[in-house]
Write an enzyme that holds these catalytic residues in place. Sequence first.
Site, PDB file in Angstrom:
ATOM      1  N   ARG A   1      49.400 -11.975  32.169  1.00 28.60           N
ATOM      2  CA  ARG A   1      49.698 -11.118  33.325  1.00 28.60           C
ATOM      3  C   ARG A   1      49.531 -11.850  34.657  1.00 28.60           C
ATOM      4  O   ARG A   1      50.079 -11.472  35.663  1.00 28.60           O
ATOM      5  CB  ARG A   1      48.798  -9.894  33.297  1.00 28.60           C
ATOM      6  CG  ARG A   1      49.462  -8.761  32.515  1.00 28.60           C
ATOM      7  CD  ARG A   1      48.752  -7.495  32.720  1.00 28.60           C
ATOM      8  NE  ARG A   1      47.347  -7.655  32.366  1.00 28.60           N
ATOM      9  CZ  ARG A   1      46.544  -6.658  32.076  1.00 28.60           C
ATOM     10  NH1 ARG A   1      46.992  -5.436  32.097  1.00 28.60           N
ATOM     11  NH2 ARG A   1      45.305  -6.847  31.760  1.00 28.60           N
TER      12      ARG A   1
ATOM     13  N   ASP B   1      53.605  -8.689  31.032  1.00 27.44           N
ATOM     14  CA  ASP B   1      52.642  -7.811  30.380  1.00 27.44           C
ATOM     15  C   ASP B   1      53.050  -7.668  28.914  1.00 27.44           C
ATOM     16  O   ASP B   1      54.160  -7.201  28.616  1.00 27.44           O
ATOM     17  CB  ASP B   1      52.693  -6.455  31.116  1.00 27.44           C
ATOM     18  CG  ASP B   1      51.759  -5.433  30.505  1.00 27.44           C
ATOM     19  OD1 ASP B   1      51.178  -5.719  29.428  1.00 27.44           O
ATOM     20  OD2 ASP B   1      51.615  -4.353  31.095  1.00 27.44           O
TER      21      ASP B   1
ATOM     22  N   LYS C   1      41.811 -14.742  15.482  1.00 27.99           N
ATOM     23  CA  LYS C   1      40.692 -13.888  15.083  1.00 27.99           C
ATOM     24  C   LYS C   1      40.029 -13.328  16.338  1.00 27.99           C
ATOM     25  O   LYS C   1      40.145 -13.960  17.397  1.00 27.99           O
ATOM     26  CB  LYS C   1      39.708 -14.675  14.219  1.00 27.99           C
ATOM     27  CG  LYS C   1      38.977 -15.831  14.968  1.00 27.99           C
ATOM     28  CD  LYS C   1      37.577 -15.498  15.296  1.00 27.99           C
ATOM     29  CE  LYS C   1      37.043 -16.217  16.460  1.00 27.99           C
ATOM     30  NZ  LYS C   1      35.752 -16.070  16.908  1.00 27.99           N
TER      31      LYS C   1
ATOM     32  N   GLU D   1      24.895 -23.578  17.548  1.00 26.48           N
ATOM     33  CA  GLU D   1      25.485 -24.320  18.667  1.00 26.48           C
ATOM     34  C   GLU D   1      24.506 -24.411  19.824  1.00 26.48           C
ATOM     35  O   GLU D   1      23.722 -23.487  20.043  1.00 26.48           O
ATOM     36  CB  GLU D   1      26.725 -23.583  19.189  1.00 26.48           C
ATOM     37  CG  GLU D   1      27.838 -23.422  18.179  1.00 26.48           C
ATOM     38  CD  GLU D   1      28.960 -22.563  18.743  1.00 26.48           C
ATOM     39  OE1 GLU D   1      29.950 -23.139  19.198  1.00 26.48           O
ATOM     40  OE2 GLU D   1      28.825 -21.328  18.754  1.00 26.48           O
TER      41      GLU D   1
ATOM     42  N   ASP E   1      31.731 -12.564  15.955  1.00 26.46           N
ATOM     43  CA  ASP E   1      32.406 -13.759  16.461  1.00 26.46           C
ATOM     44  C   ASP E   1      32.475 -14.858  15.405  1.00 26.46           C
ATOM     45  O   ASP E   1      33.505 -15.517  15.251  1.00 26.46           O
ATOM     46  CB  ASP E   1      31.648 -14.271  17.703  1.00 26.46           C
ATOM     47  CG  ASP E   1      32.318 -15.477  18.354  1.00 26.46           C
ATOM     48  OD1 ASP E   1      33.561 -15.514  18.378  1.00 26.46           O
ATOM     49  OD2 ASP E   1      31.612 -16.376  18.856  1.00 26.46           O
TER      50      ASP E   1
ATOM     51  N   HIS F   1      34.932 -16.987  10.648  1.00 27.60           N
ATOM     52  CA  HIS F   1      34.800 -18.387  10.233  1.00 27.60           C
ATOM     53  C   HIS F   1      33.895 -18.595   9.021  1.00 27.60           C
ATOM     54  O   HIS F   1      34.277 -19.237   8.046  1.00 27.60           O
ATOM     55  CB  HIS F   1      34.231 -19.222  11.381  1.00 27.60           C
ATOM     56  CG  HIS F   1      35.050 -19.161  12.630  1.00 27.60           C
ATOM     57  ND1 HIS F   1      36.416 -19.183  12.633  1.00 27.60           N
ATOM     58  CD2 HIS F   1      34.681 -19.102  13.936  1.00 27.60           C
ATOM     59  CE1 HIS F   1      36.863 -19.145  13.885  1.00 27.60           C
ATOM     60  NE2 HIS F   1      35.828 -19.076  14.684  1.00 27.60           N
TER      61      HIS F   1
ATOM     62  N   LYS G   1      23.814 -19.114  19.152  1.00 31.11           N
ATOM     63  CA  LYS G   1      24.110 -19.830  20.399  1.00 31.11           C
ATOM     64  C   LYS G   1      22.781 -20.301  21.003  1.00 31.11           C
ATOM     65  O   LYS G   1      21.722 -19.717  20.730  1.00 31.11           O
ATOM     66  CB  LYS G   1      24.780 -18.886  21.409  1.00 31.11           C
ATOM     67  CG  LYS G   1      26.126 -18.333  20.944  1.00 31.11           C
ATOM     68  CD  LYS G   1      27.270 -19.171  21.434  1.00 31.11           C
ATOM     69  CE  LYS G   1      28.610 -18.538  21.141  1.00 31.11           C
ATOM     70  NZ  LYS G   1      29.632 -19.508  20.749  1.00 31.11           N
TER      71      LYS G   1
END
Length: 451
Positions: free
Chosen positions: A44, A81, A132, A200, A219, A224, A323
């Site tokens: 957009r 859009d 994903k 990570e 996530d 994964h 994380k």
Amino acid sequence: MTPIRTLIILGATGDLTSRLLLPGLGTLLSSQPELRIDVVGSSREPADGWERVVAEAFDAVGASGPAAAHTRETALYVAGDVTDAGDLAGLLDDAEGPVCLYFALPPAVTARACEVMAGMDLPDDLVLALEKPIGSDTETARELNRLVGRLVPEERTFRVDHFLGMPAVLNFVGLRFANRLLEPLMSREHVESVEIVFDETLGLEGRAGFYDSTGALRDMVQSHLLQVMALVMMEPPSSFDQVEIPTLTSHVLRAAKPWRGDPARAAVRGRYTAGTVDGRELPDYTAEEGVDPSRGTETFAQVVLEVDTWRWNGVPVTLRSGKAVGNPRQEIAITFRRPPHDYEQLPRSGDVAPNVLRMGLEEEQLSLELNVGGPFDSRGMTRVTLSSGMARPGLTAYGSVLRGILEGDHTFSVRGDAAEQGWRIVDEVLAAFEDGRVPLLDYPAGSSGPV
Ligand SMILES: O=C1O[C@H](COP(=O)(O)O)[C@@H](O)[C@H](O)[C@H]1O
């Protein structure tokens, strides 16, 4: 399927496009100089240096050769859009076919765009690629699959999971099935546990808009890690093709459930507090820009599963991702059972440590931990680690995934039912998170996660 001529990226101004998708494409074009792919970016936002974005992404991976040069020169950006039929039709009409529409968008926006497309005249050879997560729970995944199924057949639908393009994951499959030594040991008789871990050092990195409503379980685990698990634990394929592999991985997912059927006891969740990772100071997650602390989003999730098949019943499979974790582990680790009896002549043998086979996911290091005789007394016990680096292929994980899409090969793409199975497993755990049966534990950034 005729090879794709134009790749239209919807959501082109997002971080995924510049950080992963375009560099992956750059590696693919360098390795296949005969390709001629036009890339059209759309979102957009008004055009702002799309040619530069493509050039920088290609430069970052040293993309070169005639295919990369063609894509750089023809790179085009069209503001629009995706939920507007006129904008979508304009994009499709102006592109040379066959076209792949790549949805680098949140699942709800992808679903709205698909609803709009249901009322349009679409090209017969249109290919859809969906990032994903596919939906945000079983119901929305099923609905998205249904919507997409009304637009194009499954053989022209690609659900992307770039972990299935990771060299280390593909190497693990090769290692298992190309070595007489290993495959006979890959079962409940010989394996004590399986771990698939992707911690990570990265924190939120300005991605609150996506991450704060997603969290580590959705996530990383839902997509994964479950997909990697399915590939690692599948039955031996009779051929490596796009019918066999998705069928075998789907079989594993169908058999998977939280350990002992108790999601609350099988799961751990955590959220980082202020700390230092890799010399960088990270604030408390709740103080990161754009975070809504009342959501209770987890930045660390661990789930122990059981794959209830004849081969794997009773073997705990730990999936974990966090994380802001210090000294992060990123690997597939298979721990074998101990020998059935102690090495008898040993007065001080103690416990014989189990053999462990590890495949690093980002470092691509393969290692096998073994026990051998001691240095001064052959009846003693010494631990040795055989290890080897793996050759790095020219393609990044996204390069490999894009090759599958552009060539119409589904071997390492996620089939619709597999995406739904992933949600079936995770929905139970999410419910236990949401009703407070799994406490949200703190861990300082830079630590190894919640205790
Ligand atoms: O899809 C995702 O993956 C990355 C980790 O993969 P990498 O190839 O970028 O190392 C993860 O950081 C991100 O949160 C997740 O959305």
